[in-house]
Write a protein that holds these residues in place. Structure first.
Motif, PDB file in Angstrom:
ATOM      1  N   GLY A 107      17.206  22.835  33.232  1.00 45.16           N
ATOM      2  CA  GLY A 107      16.946  21.795  34.233  1.00 45.16           C
ATOM      3  C   GLY A 107      17.756  20.531  33.975  1.00 45.16           C
ATOM      4  O   GLY A 107      17.709  19.580  34.766  1.00 45.16           O
ATOM      5  N   ASP A 108      18.514  20.481  32.857  1.00 41.90           N
ATOM      6  CA  ASP A 108      19.384  19.322  32.598  1.00 41.90           C
ATOM      7  C   ASP A 108      20.466  19.232  33.674  1.00 41.90           C
ATOM      8  O   ASP A 108      20.904  20.257  34.211  1.00 41.90           O
ATOM      9  CB  ASP A 108      20.079  19.451  31.232  1.00 41.90           C
ATOM     10  N   GLN A 133      21.351  14.070  31.954  1.00 43.29           N
ATOM     11  CA  GLN A 133      19.926  13.703  31.964  1.00 43.29           C
ATOM     12  C   GLN A 133      19.067  14.954  31.991  1.00 43.29           C
ATOM     13  O   GLN A 133      19.495  16.007  32.471  1.00 43.29           O
ATOM     14  CB  GLN A 133      19.627  12.799  33.166  1.00 43.29           C
ATOM     15  N   ASP A 134      17.850  14.830  31.435  1.00 43.88           N
ATOM     16  CA  ASP A 134      16.953  15.990  31.444  1.00 43.88           C
ATOM     17  C   ASP A 134      16.247  16.084  32.787  1.00 43.88           C
ATOM     18  O   ASP A 134      16.488  15.277  33.693  1.00 43.88           O
ATOM     19  CB  ASP A 134      15.976  15.947  30.260  1.00 43.88           C
ATOM     20  N   LYS A 135      15.361  17.077  32.928  1.00 48.82           N
ATOM     21  CA  LYS A 135      14.758  17.301  34.252  1.00 48.82           C
ATOM     22  C   LYS A 135      13.844  16.168  34.699  1.00 48.82           C
ATOM     23  O   LYS A 135      13.550  16.038  35.881  1.00 48.82           O
ATOM     24  CB  LYS A 135      14.049  18.663  34.321  1.00 48.82           C
ATOM     25  N   SER A 136      13.410  15.303  33.748  1.00 48.99           N
ATOM     26  CA  SER A 136      12.615  14.137  34.145  1.00 48.99           C
ATOM     27  C   SER A 136      13.523  12.911  34.358  1.00 48.99           C
ATOM     28  O   SER A 136      13.049  11.783  34.474  1.00 48.99           O
ATOM     29  CB  SER A 136      11.551  13.826  33.090  1.00 48.99           C
ATOM     30  N   LYS A 137      14.853  13.147  34.399  1.00 47.35           N
ATOM     31  CA  LYS A 137      15.874  12.132  34.668  1.00 47.35           C
ATOM     32  C   LYS A 137      16.059  11.122  33.526  1.00 47.35           C
ATOM     33  O   LYS A 137      16.625  10.059  33.714  1.00 47.35           O
ATOM     34  CB  LYS A 137      15.612  11.412  35.996  1.00 47.35           C
ATOM     35  N   LYS A 138      15.595  11.472  32.342  1.00 46.60           N
ATOM     36  CA  LYS A 138      15.839  10.621  31.173  1.00 46.60           C
ATOM     37  C   LYS A 138      17.299  10.833  30.740  1.00 46.60           C
ATOM     38  O   LYS A 138      17.755  11.970  30.579  1.00 46.60           O
ATOM     39  CB  LYS A 138      14.897  11.019  30.037  1.00 46.60           C
TER      40      LYS A 138
END
Length: 409
Positions: A195-196, A220-225
């Motif tokens: 999901g990155d 960014q990772d899947k939580s948009k970090k």
């Protein structure tokens, strides 16, 4: 042909906005490669795929994949010659033992023009495939090529797949002046397993060329970090750095730019389409950065050879052993490209016209018999990872069983 004659050729092109795929261009605009061969240049930096496979960390793999995606368009720098439009059914193969891959491509559609390719690692470590439909638009002084179509990279050892599309390419000053190229737009690379995402912004050159060739973005990772920042130039190099460090640098750079703006009178001309000079030819390296990719220097005679890279210069090579195994549809055997490579421009022009007329006649005959064209090595289907319409490899090309191939040359 002299530069003034080329400019005279250009000036007769008119100023409408065209859908250019149906326009026959004079051969002087071309370089002696088919678009299928130009696509193969994506593979010049295959070592980045092997490097990605070697990492156990998914962010390090994404960094290498992002560097590969940027490197794939680097060969277009200063390449202002247009590749030959592939004929329907035209193919191209390339086997590079030294780089660890083999590739097959086919022109699967003529209107719209769609080229499909499939490359695989010789050690079964990756598959790289895609279909490209370059949508061309003429905007008076420039031609814009939007490369529609999905590109997919599968890292087999990690059971991972990445998809993206290339940035838009624009050739400026096609009527008069010095031709120059820029790439712009967002490229979003998705790792479908984790999901990155890596979102890269290829920047338009901007006022006074400050942004010329620049690429920057984040993984960014899947939580948009934000996991890391990437920056560089698509003509030169790509670096990764901690995102907080990058953001602090950007903030400071913006402040300095504002001060410069206020201290000098700005004047702009809407009419100018000249290539701006970038602030500096090299990238400022932010302390703590890691180099992901750097372009290989071009050979000394590149400027006399259509600005080809070393990789591009060997794409048309054919020896007796190869000639006995490649199919008769391979573009190394195209008479117009071969004539142009030999410097026989009039012959190339005549052959190009003959091949285009032969293709039109074949299409007319098919329409009379209501017979549909059948692709040989690819079939249409949904991309297995993002569901987009795609052309997928059907297999069996490397069996070397080339029966009933179309007579396209």
């Amino acid at each position: 042909m002299s530069r003034s004659m080329v400019e005279e050729e250009r000036s007769g092109l008119g100023l409408e906005i065209w859908e250019l795929s149906k326009i026959t261009m004079p051969v002087i605009f071309n370089e002696p490669l088919s678009f299928l061969q130009r696509l193969t240049e994506y593979m010049e930096h295959t070592y980045l795929i092997h490097k990605a496979s070697s990492f156990s960390d998914s962010v390090e793999r994404m960094q290498c994949v992002a560097a590969f995606a940027v490197s794939a368009v680097a060969s277009q720098w200063e390449r202002t010659g247009k590749p030959f439009n592939p004929l329907l059914g035209e193919t191209y193969e390339l086997v590079r033992d030294d780089l660890g891959f083999r590739l097959i491509s086919e022109q699967v559609s003529h209107h719209p023009p769609i080229s499909a390719f499939h490359a695989e690692g010789l050690n079964n470590d990756f598959i790289f495939h895609g279909s490209i439909y370059p949508k061309l638009k003429f905007w008076g002084k420039s031609v814009e090529a939007e490369p529609k179509g999905t590109i997919t990279l599968e890292l087999l050892e990690h059971s991972e797949a990445y998809t993206w599309t290339n940035p838009t390419c624009c050739v400026h000053n096609i009527i008069v002046g010095k031709l120059w190229i820029e790439q712009y737009g967002n490229v979003e690379i998705t790792n479908h397993k984790t999901g990155d995402k890596c979102v890269l912004n290829f920047k338009p050159c901007g006022l006074f060329g400050k942004e010329l060739h620049k690429v920057e973005g984040y993984i960014q990772d899947k939580s948009k970090k934000k996991l890391c920042a990437l920056y560089g130039k698509w003509t030169e190099c790509l670096y990764s750095v901690d995102p907080a460090t990058f953001d602090a640098y950007k903030k400071n750079d913006k402040k300095n730019t504002e001060e410069k703006k206020n201290s000098k009178q700005m004047s702009t001309s809407e009419e100018s389409d000249e290539m701006p000079m970038p602030d500096s030819e090299s990238v400022f390296v932010i302390p703590g950065s890691v180099l992901l990719w750097r372009i290989a220097p071009r050979p000394p005679n590149s400027a006399q050879m259509y600005n080809f890279t070393s990789f591009a210069m060997v794409l048309n090579e054919v020896d007796k052993d190869m000639e006995s195994v490649i199919p008769k549809t391979d573009c190394r055997l195209r008479p117009d490209i071969r004539a142009m490579e030999n410097g026989e421009i009039d012959q190339a022009s005549e052959e190009k016209k003959r091949l285009e007329e032969k293709q039109r006649a074949a299409r007319k005959n098919r329409s009379k018999s209501e017979e549909d064209w059948k692709t040989r090595w690819f079939h249409q289907g949904p991309n297995p990872y993002n569901g987009a319409q795609d052309w997928l490899y059907s297999g069996s090309y490397w069996d070397r069983n080339y029966f009933n191939l179309p007579d396209i040359y």
